[in-house]
Design an enzyme around this catalytic site. Structure first.
Site, PDB file in Angstrom:
ATOM      1  N   PRO A 108       0.831  -1.214   0.000  1.00 31.14           N
ATOM      2  CA  PRO A 108       0.000   0.000   0.000  1.00 31.14           C
ATOM      3  C   PRO A 108       0.860   1.256   0.000  1.00 31.14           C
ATOM      4  O   PRO A 108       1.885   1.327   0.674  1.00 31.14           O
ATOM      5  CB  PRO A 108      -0.784  -0.124   1.312  1.00 31.14           C
ATOM      6  CG  PRO A 108      -0.761  -1.566   1.658  1.00 31.14           C
ATOM      7  CD  PRO A 108       0.548  -2.077   1.140  1.00 31.14           C
ATOM      8  N   GLU A 109       0.434   2.245  -0.779  1.00 30.38           N
ATOM      9  CA  GLU A 109       1.135   3.514  -0.844  1.00 30.38           C
ATOM     10  C   GLU A 109       0.286   4.579  -0.157  1.00 30.38           C
ATOM     11  O   GLU A 109      -0.704   4.269   0.509  1.00 30.38           O
ATOM     12  CB  GLU A 109       1.453   3.844  -2.303  1.00 30.38           C
ATOM     13  CG  GLU A 109       2.318   2.768  -2.967  1.00 30.38           C
ATOM     14  CD  GLU A 109       2.674   3.064  -4.417  1.00 30.38           C
ATOM     15  OE1 GLU A 109       2.731   4.253  -4.785  1.00 30.38           O
ATOM     16  OE2 GLU A 109       2.905   2.121  -5.180  1.00 30.38           O
TER      17      GLU A 109
END
Length: 282
Positions: free
Chosen positions: A2-3
């Site tokens: 996840p960013e």
């Protein structure tokens, strides 16, 4: 992994349910994720009220009413799922490692099949000096990030610009997907040495990063494998990728001849896939 948009989306969803409420019951269904839970974790947080939830880089942070902070990372496959008050509470599954019941009847479940996430404790006073966050660079959507800050961070760095953008000491939260997408929008070749970017290039790139991240946030992030909103729905920014994971396809508005250029190109940089248009990015 996840960013920024994915973690921010999760934090906003959790804040809507948890802020102002007590963690009535906290159950750990295993002793560790990628590292052990702190000794006395349950006793420390159970019964505390959540004052605020926010994100720093790719870390979520929950401030409790006694000044403690739950500091965590989703890893590769971590997700939070919220069952609102009044809903049927299903029994925890095999990969549900943390189960929280609130004083108003909501259930928050942390699920992590690969167990690369982490959840630890610190305090609000100690948080800026915590090893996980003390060396982080500026937030890309904050006022502290601009073209001058970026140009200074790139100065003297001969490495290709795309891996440098993924360095959290330069700017936080810009991982593999959004680095590729931002460089495409800015028209900058990901193979260029970081130090070769002019001030004008940095202005264009900062604007592109802000645009891409803002649009991704509005879409609930990108769901390629594990990312889910806290209500279980998927993010949908992946439907708007210009270059990421589109090797061999034309990029939006591309005027190049696919027979000659092959469309979007894929290369590997520091072990990660990079996607770009060789005609539009210089």
């Amino acid at each position: 992994m996840p960013e920024l948009p994915e973690v921010e989306t999760v934090c906003r969803g959790l804040a809507a349910v948890l802020e102002g409420h007590r963690l009535e019951s906290v159950t750990l269904r295993r002793a560790n994720l990628r590292q052990p839970f702190p000794d006395g974790f349950v006793a420390a947080v159970q019964g505390r009220r959540v004052e605020r939830i926010w994100r720093r880089a790719k870390y979520y942070q929950w401030l409790l009413d006694d000044g403690q902070v739950i500091l965590g990372h989703l890893g590769m496959s971590g997700t939070f799922e919220v069952s609102p008050p009044g809903s049927n509470l299903a029994p925890p599954g095999k990969h549900d490692h943390v189960v929280i019941l609130t004083d108003h009847g909501a259930m928050v479940t942390y699920r992590d099949p690969r167990r690369f996430g982490l959840m630890t404790l610190t305090t609000l006073d100690e948080l800026p000096r915590h090893p996980l966050v003390r060396d982080l660079g500026p937030e890309p959507l904050g006022d502290e990030f601009d073209a001058l800050v970026l140009q200074r961070a790139l100065a003297g760095r001969r490495s290709p610009v795309k891996p440098v953008l993924m360095d959290a000491s330069v700017v936080v939260g810009v991982g593999n997907i959004y680095a590729s997408e931002s460089l495409f929008r800015a028209g900058i070749d990901p193979r260029r040495p970081a130090l070769s970017l002019s001030f004008a290039d940095c202005q264009t790139l900062v604007a592109a990063i802000r645009e891409v991240l803002t649009e991704a946030l509005a879409s609930g992030g990108s769901s390629l494998r594990d990312h889910r909103l806290v209500n279980g729905e998927l993010g949908y920014f992946q439907h708007h990728f210009a270059v990421y994971d589109r090797a061999g396809n034309p990029c939006p508005g591309c005027t190049c001849d696919l027979a000659e250029t092959g469309g979007v190109q894929r290369i590997v940089q520091t072990g990660r896939s990079t996607f770009y248009c060789g005609q539009r990015q210089r």
